[in-house]
Design an enzyme around this catalytic site. Sequence first.
Site, PDB file in Angstrom:
ATOM      1  N   GLU A 441     -36.707   8.573 -23.359  1.00  0.00           N
ATOM      2  CA  GLU A 441     -36.091   8.124 -22.096  1.00  0.00           C
ATOM      3  C   GLU A 441     -37.138   7.928 -21.000  1.00  0.00           C
ATOM      4  OE1 GLU A 441     -33.402   7.253 -22.917  1.00  0.00           O
ATOM      5  OE2 GLU A 441     -32.796   8.616 -24.481  1.00  0.00           O
ATOM      6  N   GLY A 442     -38.312   7.495 -21.393  1.00  0.00           N
ATOM      7  CA  GLY A 442     -39.413   7.270 -20.453  1.00  0.00           C
ATOM      8  C   GLY A 442     -40.348   8.458 -20.468  1.00  0.00           C
TER       9      GLY A 442
END
Length: 598
Positions: A441-442
């Site tokens: 998620e980053g």
Amino acid sequence: MPSYRAPVEDTLFLLNDVLDYASYSDLPGFADASPDLVEAILTEGGKFAEEVIQPLNLSGDQEGCKRNSDGSVTPPKGFKLAYEAFCEAGWGTLSADPDFGGQGLPHTLATALNEYVSSANMAFAMYPGLTAGAIAALTLHGTDEQKQTYLPKMIAGTWTGTMNLTEPHCGTDLGLLRSKAVPQGDGSFKISGTKIFISAGEHDMVENIVHLVLARIEGAPEGTKGISLFVVPKRKLDADGNPGEENGVSCGSLEHKMGIHGNATCVMNYDEAVGWLVGDEHKGLRAMFTMMNEARLGVAVQGLSQSEVAYQNAVAYAKDRLQGRALSGAKAPEKAADPIIVHPDIRRILMQIRAFNEGARALVLWTALHGDIAHRSPDEKTRQNSEDMMGLMTPVLKGVLTDTGFANAVNAQQVFGGHGYIAEWGMDQFVRDARIAMIYEGANGIQALDLVGRKLPANGGRAVMAFFEEMKAFGKANKDDEALAPFIQPLKQGADHLQQATMWFMQNAMKQPDNAGAGSTDYMHLFGLVAMGYMWAKIAKATHAKLANGDAANTEELKAKLAFGTFYMERMMPETAAHLARISSGCDTMMSVDADLF
């Protein structure tokens, strides 16, 4: 064998005494969430996590998922029955839209429950967790027809959801994306391409899986401006909306991973799969980031969750393991040795983890509450302020809680000595599971850049200035409270360091952008330390008030809470000075060495 007990009492203390949850009863959904109902939900949810999901954690890790010869995937033994029980109990419907079968309760309540489920079994929690993110994206960006088609089943849990971003050649840089979408003239598209690292991409626990897929429509601009988002069900739907024939979606393989073995992380192949556009053409990232932001708060909770369960097991071991004698004299003279919890360095480890856990839990719930206010308040200015806080804190929570959660799992493992390295104790699983949260998620370096490059300057710095003002007002209101002095003074010093770092970026990052990149991770952690310090100051105020009211039932626990908070201010908050020094050193030395010399 590892164990887990949901921290329901601490959650309720934060909601009721620190965050004054009941004062928001005038907002939609909050009126239905009376204190008694909140306590009942968290108590029962905690029991479900402890009794149904946690017993599958170690066995699920050891067994893992299995890809069958037909391409289907079977999760570990017991997962399907536990998931059915999860759905039957309605745990996934708490904060979902009542128009589509949800209960409409505050998301803050669902966030609290998510911590328990993730601590009990992080791999299991990802199945409903990813579905919640897909629900959020479709709710905000889907058409009415798409909402009616997918949301009731997804909210009920009979269908699950995924997000498909990453491809073999591109992760963070989505502008390089190659998956293509060919319009069919009837409103549908044929999607072709390969996605990797797709959590819960294929499994047999539900009758259909709803994939949200980023792809580029033929003829679309290059880069991120040409990306669109599509909803692509695993199975096509018949005229009645029921799953029918296969839709050109298949699991090519399962990833061989360090952890979260109980979750099916798949290579997904799309071979002219039929999909429908979600939102506007070429605006797919806007819709996907709705899901990403939802997921990032969830991933922050994962960092906290693994820190909490690792801490609980380390404490139990430290109280039981006999090794050596206390430096100040034997504490258990009747035994062959003292329990290792008497040793200051063991206490240092445990207190550092506990001080983080309680401060982080407060910050998560405070941020989730702002999210609810942003969506539910009738006042535009109030909504704007809460939306600012939510946006500002999302990268801080994701980056700091997962970095520190992993470090805490490692330190908790250290308490066990050699036994921590042996699989049957379960500590290695907490370490391995926690590691992924720093990446997906980053990756956390991207979170730090997002904070410094986008969130700080957004709207002329409106969000960060409001946060500074809120802390300043709290300090001013409590400056004469002698009991809070051990909290207010360190908080002020940490906040000063954060403001100095912010000003340094304003003065030096524009003329040399690498200065922002060089200091971004330190800034993110500096911000996290101060934000959790602010939470601890609020916790201390509420704790003193409770003690003053003569809450004899748990006086010793409340005094211990103050000790953990004081430890945070004495031993953890001073790290803000080191972060400021590193930020202020700039990028010159870091960028001076030629790449070939590394």
